[in-house]
Design an enzyme around this catalytic site. Sequence first.
Site, mmCIF file in Angstrom:
data_model
loop_
_atom_site.group_PDB
_atom_site.id
_atom_site.type_symbol
_atom_site.label_atom_id
_atom_site.label_comp_id
_atom_site.label_asym_id
_atom_site.label_seq_id
_atom_site.Cartn_x
_atom_site.Cartn_y
_atom_site.Cartn_z
ATOM 1 N N CYS A 64 0.825 -1.209 0.000
ATOM 2 C CA CYS A 64 0.000 0.000 0.000
ATOM 3 C C CYS A 64 0.863 1.265 0.000
ATOM 4 O O CYS A 64 2.076 1.208 0.147
ATOM 5 C CB CYS A 64 -0.913 -0.004 1.222
ATOM 6 S SG CYS A 64 -0.002 0.158 2.778
ATOM 7 N N ALA A 67 3.031 1.770 3.019
ATOM 8 C CA ALA A 67 4.231 0.923 2.964
ATOM 9 C C ALA A 67 5.312 1.612 2.135
ATOM 10 O O ALA A 67 6.492 1.601 2.495
ATOM 11 C CB ALA A 67 3.898 -0.446 2.376
#
Length: 541
Positions: A64, A67
């Site tokens: 994501c 991240a």
Amino acid sequence: MASNFNAEEIKQEMLAKYPPKVAKKRDKQIVVNRHVGTLETGRTVPEISVNVRSTPGLLSMRGCAYAGCKGVILGPTRDIVHIVHGPIGCSYYAWLTRRNQARPATLGDVNYINYCFSTDMQEQDIIYGGEKKLKAAIEEAIAMFHPRALDIFSTCPVGLIGDDVHAVAREMELKYPDVNIFGFSCEGYKGVSQSAGHHIANNKVFTDVVGLGDERKPGKYVMNLLGEYNIGGDAFELERIFEKCGITIQATFSGNSTYEEFISSHTVDLNLVMCYRSINYMADMMEKKYGIPWFKVNFIGAEATAKSLRHIAAYYGDADLIAKVEEVIAEEMAPIMAAQAAYRPRCEGKTAVLFVGGSRAHHYQELFSELGMETVSAGYEFAHRDDYEGGHVLPTIRVDADSRNIEELKIEQDPALYRELLSDAGKEALKEKGIFMNHYSGMMPDMKENTLIIDDLNHHEAEVLIDKLKPALFAAGIKEKYVIQKSGVPLKQLHSYDYSGPYAGFVGAVNFYKEIDRMVNATPWSLMQSPWQTAESTLAD
Ligand code: CFM
């Protein structure tokens, strides 16, 4: 080898299982590689559809935006306190799971890498708002650690409930003027993958950090290394090589880096770009504002390392540096040649498939080819068309609603700090030497024709690949590892290196040869039988 399979047939088999709408979408994301033209004169390849939303139901390899921002770009910096504003799970995920190593320079130097700072949001924070809790967490962290800088990462719920991390950062900065406090709107859903988080991180570091200092490190050749995150100690090996060559790295973005290094990173003469996908924004913005030129390097593979060092020397055109670099290469290549002689005959002719984030599926092909292994299929999780096809396609990339979500900063020349470091004529002269400024040539032009290029690979397609290509090695990540190995093919993790490394530079190349020899010449996975392959009943007791 590549000539033994029909890439188009494999592609059709992958698509056959899909409903028509999904097949139509994946059809554009799976491409049989073709070339028009040569590498020297500029090679074009077919267009691939990438950086679009994953199809619900397909088991994607992606991460994501949070991240990409927290885990990838800022995480490796060792002296900034990184507070994750969100539920504890988001932090736990990011806590030491990406093997970015850090080494304090001197005794007493701080290193926060092994800490995990989180606001641990609970249900009542979601209902009543989490800003108070965030302020309390900042106060607590400052009281305990007295950092020079503190940043805040927004996870999905923060955006959904509307907590304003930037307002909190401003308020707390007034209270603690000695601490640079800034926040990232990097909620996981901010883009189709972690790539969005890279861009968000680049923007904020550029506006709120770069340019605040003026301490250029001593040395004749001072540069930044962008897009090297010190996974498994890669940056340590590169630091060793640079030091030997007399090259000074002002700041690495961001392996083993410090806040102090970032704030003066605009004082260098050159930016080297290793992972183009994650940090190209920073390179471009630094060039526009400060005039710092950049070119792409690759330190994965011994030959690639030597080539990148030669390019650095050629950029400066300094006879001393050129001689020194040649001396270092000659010294370092001797053990490499011996290792190649030992390992290459054992690996030669075997095949690999590579599916990694946004750079490594390209970079690691160098190491496999040094072993005589061919990459027959490759793809990225979240790269863009320029990573696949080459930088020349940039003007033709359509900007969709998801990309428009991320701010494109308007950068202007800094009236005081801009330096004209390289003229257009200088750029042309470097081109003659094979150095292309502000350019990444992409993965597909480097791969053979009829290889299979797949963006955002999923489990179903991986199974077809294994069945049809029977590669000697599958390179991907932890989520794929055991599924693939159960089908008899060894999987090399190219994100975490299976907890070994370094693989960059010269020492890293030898480490990699040994590891790959071990993996492709050991057969336990193919000897293993699944219960349903034996005559015994497969019914549960
Ligand atoms: Fe760049 Fe990376 Fe990569 Fe990347 Fe990553 Fe990574 Fe990667 Mo995992 S920055 S794009 S977001 S080289 S964490 S160090 S290995 S997916 S191929």
